[in-house]
Design an enzyme around this catalytic site. Structure first.
Site, PDB file in Angstrom:
ATOM      1  N   ALA A  20       0.852  -1.203   0.000  1.00 23.50           N
ATOM      2  CA  ALA A  20       0.000   0.000   0.000  1.00 23.50           C
ATOM      3  C   ALA A  20       0.880   1.243   0.000  1.00 23.50           C
ATOM      4  O   ALA A  20       0.733   2.134   0.840  1.00 23.50           O
ATOM      5  CB  ALA A  20      -0.932  -0.017   1.208  1.00 23.50           C
ATOM      6  N   ASP A  43      -0.560  -4.657   3.241  1.00 24.60           N
ATOM      7  CA  ASP A  43       0.800  -4.158   3.453  1.00 24.60           C
ATOM      8  C   ASP A  43       1.337  -4.778   4.736  1.00 24.60           C
ATOM      9  O   ASP A  43       0.585  -5.236   5.600  1.00 24.60           O
ATOM     10  CB  ASP A  43       0.799  -2.625   3.558  1.00 24.60           C
ATOM     11  CG  ASP A  43       2.159  -2.021   3.269  1.00 24.60           C
ATOM     12  OD1 ASP A  43       2.365  -1.530   2.147  1.00 24.60           O
ATOM     13  OD2 ASP A  43       3.040  -2.053   4.172  1.00 24.60           O
ATOM     14  N   ASN A 105      14.280  -6.617  -2.822  1.00 21.74           N
ATOM     15  CA  ASN A 105      12.949  -6.840  -3.378  1.00 21.74           C
ATOM     16  C   ASN A 105      12.695  -8.310  -3.706  1.00 21.74           C
ATOM     17  O   ASN A 105      11.554  -8.775  -3.638  1.00 21.74           O
ATOM     18  CB  ASN A 105      12.731  -5.936  -4.592  1.00 21.74           C
ATOM     19  CG  ASN A 105      12.410  -4.509  -4.172  1.00 21.74           C
ATOM     20  OD1 ASN A 105      12.253  -4.235  -2.983  1.00 21.74           O
ATOM     21  ND2 ASN A 105      12.326  -3.608  -5.123  1.00 21.74           N
ATOM     22  N   ASN A 130      10.200  -3.722  -8.888  1.00 23.78           N
ATOM     23  CA  ASN A 130      11.438  -3.737  -9.687  1.00 23.78           C
ATOM     24  C   ASN A 130      12.585  -4.454  -8.970  1.00 23.78           C
ATOM     25  O   ASN A 130      12.563  -4.533  -7.758  1.00 23.78           O
ATOM     26  CB  ASN A 130      11.868  -2.291  -9.959  1.00 23.78           C
ATOM     27  CG  ASN A 130      11.148  -1.721 -11.165  1.00 23.78           C
ATOM     28  OD1 ASN A 130      11.051  -2.379 -12.187  1.00 23.78           O
ATOM     29  ND2 ASN A 130      10.645  -0.498 -11.048  1.00 23.78           N
ATOM     30  N   ARG A 161       5.332   6.146 -21.746  1.00 28.50           N
ATOM     31  CA  ARG A 161       6.340   7.214 -21.655  1.00 28.50           C
ATOM     32  C   ARG A 161       6.796   7.646 -23.054  1.00 28.50           C
ATOM     33  O   ARG A 161       6.889   8.838 -23.355  1.00 28.50           O
ATOM     34  CB  ARG A 161       7.542   6.722 -20.834  1.00 28.50           C
ATOM     35  CG  ARG A 161       7.226   6.682 -19.351  1.00 28.50           C
ATOM     36  CD  ARG A 161       8.366   6.151 -18.517  1.00 28.50           C
ATOM     37  NE  ARG A 161       8.091   6.379 -17.102  1.00 28.50           N
ATOM     38  CZ  ARG A 161       8.593   5.641 -16.109  1.00 28.50           C
ATOM     39  NH1 ARG A 161       9.399   4.624 -16.375  1.00 28.50           N
ATOM     40  NH2 ARG A 161       8.294   5.913 -14.858  1.00 28.50           N
ATOM     41  N   HIS A 185      12.853  -4.126 -18.575  1.00 30.54           N
ATOM     42  CA  HIS A 185      12.497  -2.798 -18.064  1.00 30.54           C
ATOM     43  C   HIS A 185      13.747  -2.198 -17.429  1.00 30.54           C
ATOM     44  O   HIS A 185      13.851  -2.052 -16.231  1.00 30.54           O
ATOM     45  CB  HIS A 185      11.386  -2.952 -17.029  1.00 30.54           C
ATOM     46  CG  HIS A 185      10.847  -1.660 -16.509  1.00 30.54           C
ATOM     47  ND1 HIS A 185      10.432  -0.644 -17.316  1.00 30.54           N
ATOM     48  CD2 HIS A 185      10.651  -1.230 -15.244  1.00 30.54           C
ATOM     49  CE1 HIS A 185       9.992   0.351 -16.562  1.00 30.54           C
ATOM     50  NE2 HIS A 185      10.123   0.028 -15.306  1.00 30.54           N
TER      51      HIS A 185
END
Ligand code: APR
Length: 324
Positions: A20, A43, A105, A130, A161, A185
């Site tokens: 969140a 979360d 991550n 990511n 983008r 990415h």
């Protein structure tokens, strides 16, 4: 006149957003306020998702929707979700590349993915954390799901983008611009001017090579430019919009062609990897990977990007986060 009853908790379609934070909160807002789905925000931080959900509930009168938004720290409350979006993680700080985020991550994604799937085994998983392609691969590995059920959000954002920069450069409406961006990415992503158009006219007919190269470079650095400007966080409005676009295509079974990080098993000559490619996205996740007729240099750029994604995937093995 009206008998007080407990609010019916969830009506129909339900999306769980893990994390969140800025991206997760903005996505929850879009999902509810565009009336696409009920939302569970989960979360690790106590109170944060509950507060955010209550805030969104308090906006319903003004935003005119009856979507339920709940916040929780308890995975059992996410049960029976149609889509699980994973945004949990640490965002990039100035000077930090996406790949610097890898270890921290990866631990988070490896923890949250199986927990969420325990309660929603049929959900389509959309990874946003990511470094994207690696996290999507990891989420797929730890989930044990078939490849089509897991996708990563990157190409939709990178294309958006690129579209923004094209429209700004030409001084035209964004509505008339389409763009295609493939690959990982990261700095080696592959924007494809040949497959990017203004009302059907390829970009290569509208701009000089120099101008195209400048916009391609700006697209590659699209996230980093925002990190540099903000100093204390990374982009979240456009990432949330791109994740919304994917959830919308999935839930409404629109079978839209959107570039996403998809499992590749031979497409474009790539095997056992998640990479940004155009796919047909619908209720079962990836319906088909769309194979564009790439020129030699475009394919070489794609393979170069894949090499960097592969190195990052392999680096998870000594960290004990991925079985060889
Ligand atoms: N379980 C659940 N939530 C977690 C966990 C965990 N193990 N670890 C971290 N979180 C939560 C944080 O408490 C925080 O609320 O993830 C949220 C991340 O939010 P932000 O820090 O605001 O990050 P955000 O900008 O939303 O970016 C999230 O998306 O675009 C990517 O690069 C970005 O990887 C990053 C992710």
């Amino acid at each position: 006149m009206f008998k007080p009853t407990r609010l019916q908790k969830f009506s129909s379609t339900r999306v769980t957003v893990i994390g969140a934070g800025n991206v997760g909160g903005t996505l929850a807002q879009r999902l509810a306020e565009k009336n696409l789905a009920d939302v569970v925000l989960l979360d690790i931080a106590p109170g944060k998702p509950q507060g955010m959900a209550l805030d969104l509930m308090q906006a319903r009168a003004i935003e005119h929707h009856d979507r339920m938004i709940i916040g929780t720290n308890d995975y059992s409350e996410t049960a029976n979700s149609d889509v699980i979006v994973i945004t949990a993680g640490v965002p990039r700080k100035p000077g930090m590349s996406r790949d610097d985020l890898l270890r921290v991550n990866a631990e988070i994604v490896a923890e949250v993915t199986p927990k969420a799937l325990t309660f929603s085994p049929k959900a389509i998983v959309v990874v946003v954390t990511n470094p994207l392609d690696v996290m999507t691969y990891l989420a797929w590995k730890v989930s044990g799901l078939p490849g089509h059920q897991v996708v990563g959000m990157a190409g939709a954002l990178d294309a958006s983008r690129f579209q923004a920069f094209i429209a700004m450069e030409l001084g035209i409406s964004i509505e008339d611009v389409t763009a295609m961006v493939m690959g990982g990415h990261g700095d080696l992503m592959v924007p494809l001017p040949r497959y990017s158009t203004v009302s059907g006219v390829p970009l290569t007919e509208l701009m000089t090579e120099e101008a195209i190269a400048r916009l391609v470079e700006r697209t590659r650095n699209g996230g980093a430019e925002i990190v540099q400007l903000m100093q204390t966080g990374s982009a979240y409005f456009a990432p949330a919009s791109a994740a919304y676009e994917m959830v919308d295509a999935i839930l409404l079974n629109r079978r839209r062609i959107i570039p996403v990080a998809a499992y590749l098993n031979g497409e474009y000559g790539l095997y056992d990897i998640f990479m940004g490619v155009p796919v047909q996205l619908g209720r079962r996740g990836v319906d088909t990977v769309v194979e564009l007729n790439l020129a030699e240099n475009e394919l070489a750029a794609l393979h170069n990007s894949a090499k960097s994604v592969r190195q990052n995937i392999d680096s998870l093995i000594p960290m004990g986060l991925l079985l060889p």
